[in-house]
Design a protein around this motif. Structure first.
Motif, PDB file in Angstrom:
ATOM      1  N   SER A 145       2.750 -19.312  21.783  1.00 39.75           N
ATOM      2  CA  SER A 145       2.542 -20.726  22.043  1.00 39.75           C
ATOM      3  C   SER A 145       3.867 -21.356  22.942  1.00 39.75           C
ATOM      4  CB  SER A 145       2.476 -21.719  21.027  1.00 39.75           C
ATOM      5  OG  SER A 145       3.654 -21.595  20.072  1.00 39.75           O
ATOM      6  N   LEU A 146       4.951 -20.575  23.212  1.00 42.80           N
ATOM      7  CA  LEU A 146       6.105 -21.081  23.896  1.00 42.80           C
ATOM      8  C   LEU A 146       6.072 -21.086  25.183  1.00 42.80           C
ATOM      9  CD1 LEU A 146       8.962 -19.249  21.342  1.00 42.80           C
ATOM     10  CD2 LEU A 146       8.311 -21.717  21.749  1.00 42.80           C
ATOM     11  N   PRO A 147       5.319 -20.080  25.875  1.00 40.29           N
ATOM     12  CA  PRO A 147       5.315 -20.144  27.344  1.00 40.29           C
ATOM     13  C   PRO A 147       4.698 -21.420  27.886  1.00 40.29           C
ATOM     14  CG  PRO A 147       4.767 -17.958  26.643  1.00 40.29           C
ATOM     15  CD  PRO A 147       4.744 -18.895  25.402  1.00 40.29           C
ATOM     16  N   ASN A 148       3.584 -21.944  27.169  1.00 41.51           N
ATOM     17  CA  ASN A 148       3.084 -23.181  27.194  1.00 41.51           C
ATOM     18  C   ASN A 148       3.851 -24.331  27.274  1.00 41.51           C
ATOM     19  OD1 ASN A 148       1.180 -25.534  25.930  1.00 41.51           O
ATOM     20  ND2 ASN A 148       0.198 -24.437  27.677  1.00 41.51           N
ATOM     21  N   ALA A 149       4.944 -23.988  26.134  1.00 42.00           N
ATOM     22  CA  ALA A 149       6.180 -25.381  26.305  1.00 42.00           C
ATOM     23  C   ALA A 149       6.722 -25.267  27.409  1.00 42.00           C
ATOM     24  CB  ALA A 149       6.761 -24.960  24.882  1.00 42.00           C
ATOM     25  N   MET A 150       7.167 -24.277  28.153  1.00 42.85           N
ATOM     26  CA  MET A 150       7.624 -24.480  29.276  1.00 42.85           C
ATOM     27  C   MET A 150       6.881 -24.882  30.481  1.00 42.85           C
ATOM     28  SD  MET A 150      10.163 -21.173  29.416  1.00 42.85           S
ATOM     29  CE  MET A 150      11.422 -20.812  28.276  1.00 42.85           C
ATOM     30  N   ALA A 151       5.694 -25.027  30.321  1.00 39.39           N
ATOM     31  CA  ALA A 151       4.547 -25.106  31.491  1.00 39.39           C
ATOM     32  C   ALA A 151       4.491 -26.745  31.561  1.00 39.39           C
ATOM     33  CB  ALA A 151       3.251 -24.370  31.323  1.00 39.39           C
ATOM     34  N   ALA A 152       3.447 -27.095  32.360  1.00 41.48           N
ATOM     35  CA  ALA A 152       3.107 -28.472  32.679  1.00 41.48           C
ATOM     36  C   ALA A 152       2.461 -29.068  31.398  1.00 41.48           C
ATOM     37  CB  ALA A 152       2.210 -28.506  33.695  1.00 41.48           C
ATOM     38  N   VAL A 153       2.774 -30.175  31.013  1.00 45.31           N
ATOM     39  CA  VAL A 153       2.270 -31.020  29.701  1.00 45.31           C
ATOM     40  C   VAL A 153       1.623 -32.367  30.244  1.00 45.31           C
ATOM     41  CG1 VAL A 153       3.963 -30.054  28.148  1.00 45.31           C
ATOM     42  CG2 VAL A 153       4.511 -32.106  29.276  1.00 45.31           C
ATOM     43  N   GLY A 154       1.517 -32.545  31.618  1.00 38.11           N
ATOM     44  CA  GLY A 154       1.004 -33.775  32.015  1.00 38.11           C
ATOM     45  C   GLY A 154       1.056 -33.982  33.487  1.00 38.11           C
TER      46      GLY A 154
ATOM     47  N   ALA B 236       1.081 -10.086  32.835  1.00 36.77           N
ATOM     48  CA  ALA B 236       1.307 -11.018  33.688  1.00 36.77           C
ATOM     49  C   ALA B 236       2.112 -10.773  34.760  1.00 36.77           C
ATOM     50  CB  ALA B 236       2.430 -12.083  32.647  1.00 36.77           C
ATOM     51  N   GLY B 237       3.339  -9.789  34.687  1.00 34.81           N
ATOM     52  CA  GLY B 237       3.835  -9.357  36.035  1.00 34.81           C
ATOM     53  C   GLY B 237       2.892  -8.502  36.995  1.00 34.81           C
ATOM     54  N   VAL B 238       2.015  -8.029  36.344  1.00 29.49           N
ATOM     55  CA  VAL B 238       1.074  -7.106  37.351  1.00 29.49           C
ATOM     56  C   VAL B 238       0.213  -7.918  37.996  1.00 29.49           C
ATOM     57  CG1 VAL B 238      -0.855  -5.501  37.297  1.00 29.49           C
ATOM     58  CG2 VAL B 238       1.268  -5.001  35.878  1.00 29.49           C
ATOM     59  N   SER B 239      -0.416  -9.161  37.342  1.00 27.50           N
ATOM     60  CA  SER B 239      -1.491  -9.917  37.860  1.00 27.50           C
ATOM     61  C   SER B 239      -0.579 -11.453  37.753  1.00 27.50           C
ATOM     62  CB  SER B 239      -2.717  -9.947  37.202  1.00 27.50           C
ATOM     63  OG  SER B 239      -3.181  -8.597  37.225  1.00 27.50           O
ATOM     64  N   PRO B 240       0.407 -11.781  38.413  1.00 25.65           N
ATOM     65  CA  PRO B 240       0.889 -13.113  38.434  1.00 25.65           C
ATOM     66  C   PRO B 240       0.041 -14.266  39.034  1.00 25.65           C
ATOM     67  CG  PRO B 240       1.716 -11.840  40.060  1.00 25.65           C
ATOM     68  CD  PRO B 240       1.032 -11.085  39.418  1.00 25.65           C
ATOM     69  N   ALA B 241      -0.125 -15.432  38.467  1.00 30.83           N
ATOM     70  CA  ALA B 241      -0.933 -16.564  39.007  1.00 30.83           C
ATOM     71  C   ALA B 241      -0.452 -17.052  40.441  1.00 30.83           C
ATOM     72  CB  ALA B 241      -0.918 -17.782  37.956  1.00 30.83           C
TER      73      ALA B 241
ATOM     74  N   VAL C  94       6.905 -14.769  30.773  1.00 32.74           N
ATOM     75  CA  VAL C  94       5.502 -15.112  31.105  1.00 32.74           C
ATOM     76  C   VAL C  94       5.399 -16.273  31.784  1.00 32.74           C
ATOM     77  CG1 VAL C  94       3.444 -15.863  30.093  1.00 32.74           C
ATOM     78  CG2 VAL C  94       4.569 -14.042  28.807  1.00 32.74           C
ATOM     79  N   TYR C  95       6.444 -17.452  31.517  1.00 36.16           N
ATOM     80  CA  TYR C  95       6.297 -18.388  32.360  1.00 36.16           C
ATOM     81  C   TYR C  95       6.602 -18.230  33.891  1.00 36.16           C
ATOM     82  CZ  TYR C  95       7.583 -23.148  33.813  1.00 36.16           C
ATOM     83  OH  TYR C  95       7.658 -24.427  34.729  1.00 36.16           O
ATOM     84  N   VAL C  96       7.636 -17.531  34.006  1.00 35.64           N
ATOM     85  CA  VAL C  96       7.822 -17.123  35.550  1.00 35.64           C
ATOM     86  C   VAL C  96       6.672 -16.618  36.222  1.00 35.64           C
ATOM     87  CG1 VAL C  96       8.948 -15.564  36.962  1.00 35.64           C
ATOM     88  CG2 VAL C  96      10.170 -16.876  35.224  1.00 35.64           C
ATOM     89  N   TYR C  97       5.878 -15.790  35.691  1.00 28.34           N
ATOM     90  CA  TYR C  97       4.739 -15.154  36.335  1.00 28.34           C
ATOM     91  C   TYR C  97       3.493 -16.103  36.245  1.00 28.34           C
ATOM     92  CZ  TYR C  97       7.086 -10.719  36.942  1.00 28.34           C
ATOM     93  OH  TYR C  97       8.198  -9.893  37.354  1.00 28.34           O
ATOM     94  N   LEU C  98       3.174 -16.724  35.316  1.00 24.71           N
ATOM     95  CA  LEU C  98       2.186 -17.545  35.028  1.00 24.71           C
ATOM     96  C   LEU C  98       2.290 -19.006  35.442  1.00 24.71           C
ATOM     97  CD1 LEU C  98       0.400 -15.767  32.001  1.00 24.71           C
ATOM     98  CD2 LEU C  98       0.079 -15.218  34.414  1.00 24.71           C
TER      99      LEU C  98
END
Length: 456
Positions: free
Chosen positions: A51-60, A209-214, A281-285
């Motif tokens: 759940s931690l990468p999602n905590a770094m990501a957008a929340v709104g 995540a590194g092989v297939s970044p968003a 994970v956050y850097v790549y996704l």
């Protein structure tokens, strides 16, 4: 071991919850500190990491209005890498500090087997019931959370070949079997396997995540947010260190005085692993990362990582169910032969308790569409205290009763201040986390995002 240490160890042996075990059929005190660390890592890292990468990501989202009535730009925002990383490290250090207070309290009171026993010493009969019920609720909800992770893994690996509820039932049955051994020593090697499983799962997820970044990812170092959005984003790091059964684990150690070695191992491993995994994970996704993070990977890598983590989801769920059953079992049979002998009544009650814990978790996970939000509420209400706040009460209680009452609190003013701040931190996390979780449920119902019970 010095003569003083030997004397202290003998006193502990005489007064602890299981007493002398030389002539017992079932011996509980068999765990080494290394395997205690594995069991804790297996249970805690499983939920926190995903759940931690999602905590770094957008929340709104927010709108920047140029004031001319024209179309507005929609920008994804989140707390970003820097604040989340600082918070993760801080909470790891804070968790190590509170673990020290908990271990000291256990060594001073060998008869304490769980949070309910500790609550009785500090707050009386009401404290025992509140903390006991809280431990069971959190353990059952933890079991349900692992059941859902297992169901997601099975659904991914089978390409949704069976109804999700059927897969959940299958995984629940396997979890019940894992929970059945009476002693944690019987589960210790499973803790090692589980630790390897979740570690491999995380490493493969970072590679995937590194092989297939968003391609459309948005990455933010720091972004301002409202209180609600900010605390929503930090609930992952806050509850990733939830330790609700350390007392139970210490009670089954051969040498309880080595418990801090396990705590050091857990916190150093978890903090470093959380930090590396969430950042990579956050850097790549970026802003596209979901919770659990494995759902954001490509189809192939999602299957690979779910397969690697499946053993951890199973074993962790069994450990949570074991915890709920063990608390009640020891409460029923403490000091009786049914606790340490192979009696029909002892095994019958133990089996029923393990089945009940797993079955209740299954029902909640399958029948309650907002179960994940209920897990957050239970973490807010209980994990905030078990991991952080209540440790302050442990220190104040022992300083007062074992070291000179009010004079000791004044003389040791530094420790007193830290204890009060620890209690205050637990209270803040509890109130704020509950507010955020309840608001999430209200918004989910308002938006129509709530699903149906027992749906496929």
């Amino acid at each position: 071991m010095s003569e003083k240490q030997q004397s202290k160890h003998v006193v502990f042996e005489k007064s602890d919850v299981f007493g002398y075990e030389e002539d017992h059929d079932i011996q509980y005190k068999t765990l080494s500190w290394q395997f205690v660390a594995f069991l804790m890592i297996a249970e805690i890292v499983s939920n926190g990491m995903l759940s931690l990468p999602n905590a770094m990501a957008a929340v709104g989202e927010y709108q920047e209005d140029y004031g001319k009535g024209r179309a507005t730009d929609m920008l994804l925002v989140g707390t970003g890498i820097v604040p989340s990383l600082i918070l993760t490290i801080f909470l790891g250090v804070f968790g190590l500090f509170t673990a020290k207070l908990l271990v000291d309290f256990k060594l001073n009171h060998p008869d304490v087997h769980n949070m309910g026993d500790a609550g009785y010493l500090i707050f009386g009969p009401i404290g025992r019931e509140v903390l006991s019920v809280g431990t069971m609720i959190f353990a059952i909800f933890g079991t349900g959370s692992e059941l859902l992770s297992g169901q997601l893994a099975l659904s991914s690996l089978s390409n949704n070949g069976l109804c999700a509820t059927v897969l959940l039932a299958i995984f629940s049955a396997a979890t019940f079997l894992v929970a059945l051994p009476r002693t944690l020593g019987r589960l210790s090697w499973l803790g090692l396997i589980s630790t390897i499983s979740i570690t491999l799962c995380g490493v493969l997820a970072m590679i995937g995540a590194g092989v297939s970044p968003a391609a459309s990812r948005t990455i933010a170092a720091t972004v301002p947010n409202s209180f609600y959005e900010a605390f929503l984003a930090i609930t992952g790091p806050v509850f990733a260190y939830a330790v609700h059964r350390f007392f139970i684990l210490i009670s089954e150690m051969r040498r309880p005085e080595d418990a801090m070695k396990a705590a050091w191992t857990l916190q150093v491993f978890a903090t470093a692993y959380y930090a590396v995994f969430s950042v990579v994970v956050y850097v790549y996704l970026g802003s596209t990362v979901q919770s659990p993070a494995l759902l954001s990977l490509s189809s192939v890598w999602s299957k690979v990582t779910f397969a690697a983590g499946l053993a951890n989801f199973l074993i962790s769920g069994g450990l949570y169910a074991h915890t709920a059953a063990k608390l009640i079992f020891v409460r029923f049979f403490r000091r009786s032969r049914h606790l340490y002998s192979h009696t029909f009544l002892g095994w019958f009650v133990w089996t029923i308790l393990c089945f009940a814990a797993t079955a209740i978790a299954f029902i909640f996970a399958a029948a309650v569409p907002i179960f994940s939000d209920l897990v957050s509420i239970s973490a807010s209400l209980f994990a905030s205290w078990y991991t952080y706040g209540i440790a302050g009460f442990f220190w104040l209680h022992d300083a007062y009763h074992l070291d000179g009452k009010k004079e000791a609190l004044v003389r040791r003013w530094g420790g007193t201040l830290l204890a009060v701040l620890t209690i205050s931190a637990g209270a803040f996390i509890c109130v704020a986390g509950t507010y955020v979780s309840v608001k999430l449920i209200v918004e989910a119902y308002a938006s129509g995002a709530v699903g149906r019970p027992f749906s496929c």
